[in-house]
Write an enzyme that holds these catalytic residues in place. Structure first.
Site, PDB file in Angstrom:
ATOM      1  N   HIS A 160      53.767  34.441  -0.018  1.00  0.00           N
ATOM      2  CA  HIS A 160      52.639  34.629   0.989  1.00  0.00           C
ATOM      3  C   HIS A 160      51.500  33.730   0.356  1.00  0.00           C
ATOM      4  O   HIS A 160      50.857  33.198   1.289  1.00  0.00           O
ATOM      5  CB  HIS A 160      52.286  35.990   1.089  1.00  0.00           C
ATOM      6  CG  HIS A 160      53.348  36.996   1.908  1.00  0.00           C
ATOM      7  ND1 HIS A 160      53.978  36.530   2.963  1.00  0.00           N
ATOM      8  CD2 HIS A 160      53.845  38.225   1.529  1.00  0.00           C
ATOM      9  CE1 HIS A 160      54.859  37.586   3.262  1.00  0.00           C
ATOM     10  NE2 HIS A 160      54.798  38.465   2.279  1.00  0.00           N
TER      11      HIS A 160
ATOM     12  N   ASP B 164      57.545  31.204   9.071  1.00  0.00           N
ATOM     13  CA  ASP B 164      58.615  32.160   8.715  1.00  0.00           C
ATOM     14  C   ASP B 164      59.309  31.764   7.322  1.00  0.00           C
ATOM     15  O   ASP B 164      59.476  30.595   7.057  1.00  0.00           O
ATOM     16  CB  ASP B 164      59.583  32.442   9.588  1.00  0.00           C
ATOM     17  CG  ASP B 164      60.715  33.456   9.361  1.00  0.00           C
ATOM     18  OD1 ASP B 164      60.088  34.594   8.645  1.00  0.00           O
ATOM     19  OD2 ASP B 164      61.919  33.355   9.877  1.00  0.00           O
TER      20      ASP B 164
ATOM     21  N   LEU C 115      39.026  20.945  16.105  1.00  0.00           N
ATOM     22  CA  LEU C 115      40.280  21.647  16.178  1.00  0.00           C
ATOM     23  C   LEU C 115      40.114  22.859  16.644  1.00  0.00           C
ATOM     24  O   LEU C 115      39.257  23.421  16.027  1.00  0.00           O
ATOM     25  CB  LEU C 115      41.360  21.385  14.860  1.00  0.00           C
ATOM     26  CG  LEU C 115      42.166  22.038  14.747  1.00  0.00           C
ATOM     27  CD1 LEU C 115      43.428  21.646  15.652  1.00  0.00           C
ATOM     28  CD2 LEU C 115      42.744  22.234  13.241  1.00  0.00           C
TER      29      LEU C 115
END
Length: 248
Positions: free
Chosen positions: A39, A22, A133
């Site tokens: 972004h 966020d 991962l």
């Protein structure tokens, strides 16, 4: 602090970390930059975090990328976000695959462009056998929608006679969620200082530890990830009981 330092306390290392990324827009606004630049910097933070997670021994990382509620944002910003996802896949997929990252995307496919869906499917297929991962991207995702879709599929199986209502348990219901097969997050991190879940993994974080970080997502670093892990290790996870219980 390195990976060994986390284990020196004899406390478990979080194996699954979920992050609400966020603050991209506010990061840009404070610098007089367009939201798209925030972004773009946020994607750089994703790269740093994926790399750090692998180095720190984390096995599962789930990132909240695009909420199903984000469709209410201006069309240009939505297009910018989708464009960044396309560029991320084109630029980073080969390296992620080489580094053993398995990609999974959760959320609804409704409203997504065919070329984007193909890119997502190709990334999942290419990396399906990787084990270093497990990277889960929550894209066009909302937890209430996920739970409602799971309930609908469960009801369909009951109506078909595939499943007896008496056999419905928490574990069986979880198998109908988008995250089926994944362990619940041990630790949830949210950046930007906001103190809410914003419709993210509502079922799965029932007993997760929460760490809220004041920095905006573009500024999130390995050091802040390590600090969150150290805070996690200080917590006593009792899961409703009276003594700490390890999930490692």
């Amino acid at each position: 602090m390195d990976k060994l330092a986390f284990k020196a306390t004899d406390r478990p290392v979080a194996r699954h970390i979920a992050i609400i990324m966020d603050g991209n827009g506010r990061w840009a606004a404070e610098r007089g930059l367009p939201r798209a630049e925030g972004h773009r910097k946020g994607v750089e933070a994703v790269r740093r975090t994926v790399s750090a997670a692998q180095e720190l021994g984390i096995t599962h990382l789930t990132l909240f990328s695009f909420s199903s509620e984000n469709w209410s944002r201006p069309r240009q910003e939505i297009n910018d976000l989708f464009g960044l996802l396309r560029r991320f896949v084109r630029r980073d997929l080969a390296d992620l695959h080489k580094n053993g990252v398995k990609i999974r995307v959760i959320g609804t496919r409704a409203g997504l462009a065919p070329d984007l869906l193909r890119m997502i499917d190709d990334a999942i297929e290419l990396t399906k056998d990787n084990t270093a991962l497990n990277l889960t991207i929550a894209f066009n995702y909302g937890a209430r929608d996920e739970i409602a879709r799971a309930a609908a599929r469960l009801a369909e199986d009951v109506a078909k006679g595939v499943l007896d209502p008496a056999d419905i348990t928490q574990e069986r219901f979880a198998a109908y969620l988008d995250t089926a097969g994944l362990p619940d997050p041990d630790l949830l991190i949210r950046t930007s200082g906001e103190l809410r879940l914003s419709n993210f993994l509502l079922w799965q974080v029932a007993y997760s530890e929460f760490v809220f970080v004041d920095c905006y997502w573009p500024d999130f670093s390995r050091e802040q990830l390590e600090a969150a892990l150290a805070e996690y290790q200080r917590r006593n996870r009792r899961f409703g009981g009276t003594s700490a219980r390890s999930t490692a």
